[in-house]
Design a protein around this motif. Sequence first.
Motif, PDB file in Angstrom:
ATOM      1  N   LYS A 107      49.130  41.680  52.165  1.00 54.36           N
ATOM      2  CA  LYS A 107      47.896  41.774  52.672  1.00 54.36           C
ATOM      3  C   LYS A 107      47.344  43.126  53.014  1.00 54.36           C
ATOM      4  CE  LYS A 107      44.796  39.347  55.982  1.00 54.36           C
ATOM      5  NZ  LYS A 107      44.775  38.551  57.337  1.00 54.36           N
ATOM      6  N   ASN A 108      48.056  43.776  53.485  1.00 56.96           N
ATOM      7  CA  ASN A 108      47.707  45.207  54.135  1.00 56.96           C
ATOM      8  C   ASN A 108      48.066  46.396  53.470  1.00 56.96           C
ATOM      9  OD1 ASN A 108      46.075  43.877  56.221  1.00 56.96           O
ATOM     10  ND2 ASN A 108      47.868  43.637  57.518  1.00 56.96           N
ATOM     11  N   SER A 109      48.766  46.095  52.325  1.00 58.29           N
ATOM     12  CA  SER A 109      49.523  47.003  51.502  1.00 58.29           C
ATOM     13  C   SER A 109      48.610  47.549  50.452  1.00 58.29           C
ATOM     14  CB  SER A 109      50.920  46.715  51.259  1.00 58.29           C
ATOM     15  OG  SER A 109      50.999  45.760  50.085  1.00 58.29           O
ATOM     16  N   ASN A 110      48.921  48.788  49.529  1.00 55.57           N
ATOM     17  CA  ASN A 110      48.201  49.077  48.474  1.00 55.57           C
ATOM     18  C   ASN A 110      49.002  48.907  47.000  1.00 55.57           C
ATOM     19  OD1 ASN A 110      46.180  50.230  50.382  1.00 55.57           O
ATOM     20  ND2 ASN A 110      47.527  51.987  50.628  1.00 55.57           N
TER      21      ASN A 110
ATOM     22  N   THR B 139      44.861  30.218  45.991  1.00 49.44           N
ATOM     23  CA  THR B 139      43.536  30.304  45.595  1.00 49.44           C
ATOM     24  C   THR B 139      43.402  31.752  44.828  1.00 49.44           C
ATOM     25  OG1 THR B 139      43.226  31.381  47.814  1.00 49.44           O
ATOM     26  CG2 THR B 139      42.605  28.856  47.647  1.00 49.44           C
ATOM     27  N   VAL B 140      42.256  31.932  44.552  1.00 48.95           N
ATOM     28  CA  VAL B 140      41.928  33.048  43.889  1.00 48.95           C
ATOM     29  C   VAL B 140      41.274  34.067  44.896  1.00 48.95           C
ATOM     30  CG1 VAL B 140      40.508  34.499  42.124  1.00 48.95           C
ATOM     31  CG2 VAL B 140      41.433  32.219  41.536  1.00 48.95           C
TER      32      VAL B 140
ATOM     33  N   ASN C 116      38.862  42.750  48.238  1.00 44.08           N
ATOM     34  CA  ASN C 116      39.033  43.994  47.480  1.00 44.08           C
ATOM     35  C   ASN C 116      40.307  44.154  46.629  1.00 44.08           C
ATOM     36  OD1 ASN C 116      36.679  45.288  48.880  1.00 44.08           O
ATOM     37  ND2 ASN C 116      37.867  45.721  50.635  1.00 44.08           N
ATOM     38  N   ILE C 117      40.477  42.999  45.890  1.00 42.51           N
ATOM     39  CA  ILE C 117      41.699  42.872  44.901  1.00 42.51           C
ATOM     40  C   ILE C 117      40.978  43.108  43.526  1.00 42.51           C
ATOM     41  CG2 ILE C 117      43.595  41.682  44.093  1.00 42.51           C
ATOM     42  CD1 ILE C 117      43.878  42.703  46.988  1.00 42.51           C
ATOM     43  N   HIS C 118      40.812  44.334  43.152  1.00 42.11           N
ATOM     44  CA  HIS C 118      40.056  44.524  41.813  1.00 42.11           C
ATOM     45  C   HIS C 118      40.952  44.597  40.818  1.00 42.11           C
ATOM     46  CE1 HIS C 118      36.806  45.301  44.505  1.00 42.11           C
ATOM     47  NE2 HIS C 118      37.494  46.401  45.159  1.00 42.11           N
ATOM     48  N   LYS C 119      41.711  43.381  40.514  1.00 47.07           N
ATOM     49  CA  LYS C 119      42.656  43.273  39.271  1.00 47.07           C
ATOM     50  C   LYS C 119      42.403  41.940  38.904  1.00 47.07           C
ATOM     51  CE  LYS C 119      44.614  47.254  40.296  1.00 47.07           C
ATOM     52  NZ  LYS C 119      44.289  48.399  39.277  1.00 47.07           N
ATOM     53  N   ASP C 120      42.881  41.791  37.483  1.00 45.19           N
ATOM     54  CA  ASP C 120      42.648  40.565  36.713  1.00 45.19           C
ATOM     55  C   ASP C 120      44.024  39.834  37.057  1.00 45.19           C
ATOM     56  OD1 ASP C 120      40.411  41.356  35.712  1.00 45.19           O
ATOM     57  OD2 ASP C 120      41.222  42.324  34.081  1.00 45.19           O
TER      58      ASP C 120
ATOM     59  N   TYR D 290      50.040  36.233  50.582  1.00 39.31           N
ATOM     60  CA  TYR D 290      50.576  37.186  49.515  1.00 39.31           C
ATOM     61  C   TYR D 290      49.720  37.163  48.459  1.00 39.31           C
ATOM     62  CZ  TYR D 290      54.561  35.830  52.600  1.00 39.31           C
ATOM     63  OH  TYR D 290      55.528  35.551  53.382  1.00 39.31           O
ATOM     64  N   TYR D 291      49.758  38.276  47.656  1.00 42.60           N
ATOM     65  CA  TYR D 291      49.104  38.251  46.516  1.00 42.60           C
ATOM     66  C   TYR D 291      49.884  38.449  45.306  1.00 42.60           C
ATOM     67  CZ  TYR D 291      45.061  39.295  49.605  1.00 42.60           C
ATOM     68  OH  TYR D 291      44.060  39.075  50.421  1.00 42.60           O
ATOM     69  N   PHE D 292      49.691  37.701  44.141  1.00 45.77           N
ATOM     70  CA  PHE D 292      50.596  38.037  43.004  1.00 45.77           C
ATOM     71  C   PHE D 292      49.856  38.360  41.754  1.00 45.77           C
ATOM     72  CE2 PHE D 292      53.243  35.562  46.037  1.00 45.77           C
ATOM     73  CZ  PHE D 292      54.614  36.085  45.935  1.00 45.77           C
ATOM     74  N   ARG D 293      50.400  39.052  40.892  1.00 49.63           N
ATOM     75  CA  ARG D 293      49.452  39.070  39.807  1.00 49.63           C
ATOM     76  C   ARG D 293      50.207  39.109  38.507  1.00 49.63           C
ATOM     77  NH1 ARG D 293      48.149  45.862  39.123  1.00 49.63           N
ATOM     78  NH2 ARG D 293      47.057  45.754  36.935  1.00 49.63           N
ATOM     79  N   SER D 294      49.695  38.202  37.790  1.00 50.44           N
ATOM     80  CA  SER D 294      50.411  38.155  36.284  1.00 50.44           C
ATOM     81  C   SER D 294      49.924  38.971  35.196  1.00 50.44           C
ATOM     82  CB  SER D 294      50.136  36.701  35.992  1.00 50.44           C
ATOM     83  OG  SER D 294      48.758  36.327  36.048  1.00 50.44           O
ATOM     84  N   GLU D 295      50.358  38.724  34.051  1.00 57.27           N
ATOM     85  CA  GLU D 295      50.170  39.774  33.112  1.00 57.27           C
ATOM     86  C   GLU D 295      49.123  39.092  31.996  1.00 57.27           C
ATOM     87  OE1 GLU D 295      53.253  40.217  30.267  1.00 57.27           O
ATOM     88  OE2 GLU D 295      53.865  38.027  30.190  1.00 57.27           O
TER      89      GLU D 295
END
Length: 1038
Positions: free
Chosen positions: A939-942, A979-980, A986-990, A1002-1007
């Motif tokens: 949540k608070n990391s970059n 959820t999204v 401020n999660i400016h990723k797809d 937690y945030y997870f990012r797929s390809e």
Amino acid sequence: MVEPADRSSTAGQRLGAPESFGVSTLEPGLRPPAQPPGRQVSMRVQMLDDTQEVFQISQRSPGKVLFDLVCAHLNLVEGDYFGLEYQDQRKMTVWLDLLKPTLKQIRRPKNTILRFVVKFFPPDHTQLMEELTRYLFALQIKRDLACGRLICNDTSAALMVSHIIQSEIGDFDETQSWQHLLHNKYLPDQDAIRDEIIDCHREHVGQTPAVSDYQLLEIARRLEMYGVRLHPAKDREGTKLSLAVANSGVLVFQGNTKINSFNWSKIRKLSFKRKRFLIKLRADPTQNAHHDTLEFAMASRDCCKVFWKICVEYHAFFRLFEEPKPRPKPILFTRGSSFRFSGRTQKQIIDYVKDSEPKKVPFERKHSKILSNSSMSPQSASTRSHVPKESATSIPLADQPDSDRLSHLAVPNGSEEPRAVTPPTNGLHGLTAAPGSDPTQPRQNHHVAGSVLDQQLLNPGSPGSEKSSLGGPHVAVNGNGSVNGQRMGRTGVLGAEQSAEVQPLSPLTSPLLTEAGYVRNDEEDEARRKKFPTDKAYFIAKELLTTERTYLNDLQVITESFHSAVGKDEAFPDSVKSLISANYDPVYKFHQGFLKETEQRLAQWEGRSNAHIKGDYQRIGDVLLKNIQGLRQLTIHLQKHSECLVELERACRSSRKVETLCRDFEQQRVCYLPLNIFLLRPLHRLLHYKLILERLCKHYPPTHDDFRDCRAALADISEMVLQLQGIMMKMENFQKLIELKKDLTGVEDLISPGREFIRLGCLSKLSGKGLQQRMFFLFSDCLVYTSRGMTPSNQFKVHGQLPLYGMTIRESEEEWGVPHSFTLFGQRQSVVVAASCASEMERWVEDIRMAIDLAEQSSSLNNDLLSTSLSDNKLSEDGGVEQESEDELGGSRSSLERQGHRGNTTVHVCWHRNTSVSMVDFSIAVENQLSGNLLRKFKNSNGWQKLWVVFTNFSLFFYKSHQDDYPLASLPLLGYSVTVPSESENIHKDYVFKLHFKSHVYYFRSESEYTFERWMEVIRSATCSTSRPLPSTRKDLY
């Protein structure tokens, strides 16, 4: 604060408290409130260990400030169970009012000593979440025994004193024990039963101080005088009586014998008028109206008021959901007392510990002459800071609470030298052995950790890490526990020069995977993504590849790891060994070739070989068709897998040695799931092939070159699934009953022909003392309700059963005033239960009604699920304790004896998350398995950290890469929401999805879009917040 002169010998330092005040118990998460300006006054407080501490408070500060200072000084999170009592100018013992100024209550502070003692005694000591709290309760019991307040027979007294001695001097030594009893007075008439105390102490060899505290409280809570403070009174006839208040209501004693009790649910009002104390009861149609009010005469109005106040506080603490709000001040006249309970209620305490994780520190037992694992001086902690950078052996504690943390090497960002971090523990359990540990049989695990780099993923002290809570577990780092039944290995790394020990983990209280390690560069990630195909078929084929890698690793657990673990032991039957090898080795070898072909095809598809020159590489149907046709030749082996499962279970039943071998194997890191689940993996994999082919056929147009092969492969695999469907369903039910058998104690013959598991989960059962959390298990013939036990294996203890034959069900929210409640009317008893929410209630009601229909249609009824011994000695829900005599309590000495630690199964996750899971959910989870690389962010990391993630059995398992043999950590998803992220985050990723449970995010990012949708789909299937429709029958799943 504590005076500087006394600081070197304070109880806080003896209990391991830091110099800072820590956490206030009345204002969670805050320091003690700022004191009003003014002259400082010294207040002397006597602790439960008989030491005295001096605190400085402002002359205008309320009692709450002093109480907060005492709790913060002890680092006590559950301080609301305690209070400060003192003798006022009338020589009456009264409680310090937390809302009134302290000096208005204590006129002469220099001549007054306040005593920090237990104020509220819960009916069940397992409701005390921390070991420090249980230790202080044990000191209170020790004091009550010594002063003669806790009256009991000689057997119980000897047994309790023996546990006190065990916690103070350790294992029995005749000379030492005898001398210790001569120099210490634990009972007024101790000499008369000294021999009996010695005999009891002899039986406690290997028992840790924490377990001794637990056993002491287990015995004390069953005594009639437990927590009772008598207030002299007389009835209308002038008979001398005594009144007392307990968690269940108001009690009436004659001498030391309880002659009556008035439950809170029966009391309409408590009041006093001059010397008369009045109890107004709710109208009972079976009795005359003049019995509605009971009157007792006490010594004075002040005595009435003192008892009335403690009754108000007991009622609020145990019955209310939250602290009562103050009344608005009247404009002209006041009527009645403005006194109210101040502080957190018991429910708020439990919820606070579940929802957050207050920082814990190790503490030292003042009277204990043995080194407890909770006892850790600052010097010993400092020796941890020098740890070899290579590998070290992790050794388990002798006293292991079911939810303690591992000690991990923490490598802070920018630091080359690793330092040891003592992570905080869960609020549910203390720092040393608590009930739920196995102190008598510590498990030795000599796994050697890899390099320090391997441990950099496990840094609970990193800036981006989140605190874990009981209700919202974070990632459970691999320990000798398991998650949702998944066994986990140990990953703690400690220095070779220290005698530090590592404890097993709960999935509910583990450190997080941290950002230490490789953080991806966004430009590099985008450039890499552009190199690969974007066709949906490619990502479907890639899902086949990633899940095949996980599947092959799971097969390897059976064919290599399990075989090597039991192969050399003569106790393991050769017939079972040969049966497993003959039917799993061919499957494993076949899938090795399948995986190799799939990897080659994906490499060609991605353009990483020269085969793309031919132009026929962007397809997967031909590979699938060829291998599924080959897999059909192995059908005879797949049909034998059910026999393997049955024979292995039969061998475990017939031989304790075989059972121990299998249990020990499940403790290994490589066995991250229950062993039986690995045996069913080949049958489950057929479903995965079918779903992948269905997605391919749906994606391809009929004219596509790959469509024909995919459709032919789909026809073949569908035929295999249909052929093996019956075996699959029976084995899933059989496997689930085997797992539940390990989680339950007090049942016999759980695995019986015709019995099917339907649902398990948490419901609140309404009894005489209010709503109590219970774990319910619904089968096709009965409904079993249990409570979480405190055995080393953390099994659930059966309280009773309700046969489904002839049962009726009725919603009863209006009748009882309890939200989401319904009543179950059985042939022999009725039970009122309440669900956590409306949707949970609907699921239970629907499944129970379906099970009732099944039971009535069945010709063979089985109502003897529970053991005879339990049925004969059934728990009384109104009393909250087993109705056994004090002489029978001797049997509790050996209660800590059963198989290994099982504190982290699906059942325990449901218990902590207050949710439920059905057999339909388990079957859907079998289909919804997924593997692949994800980028993870706190949540608070970059930065984003790349991990290999496996989703199975309602949990996410995290690896550094797919080549790892075992997971580094895990995250149970029951209760989480997916959820999204919103724009404000401020999660400016797809392709980013968000997992959150209360304050844990937690945030997870797929390809790709396809993998994003697949992860969202499978994770939704594991969360209780999903609104997916349930199939009417399990056959609909296939």
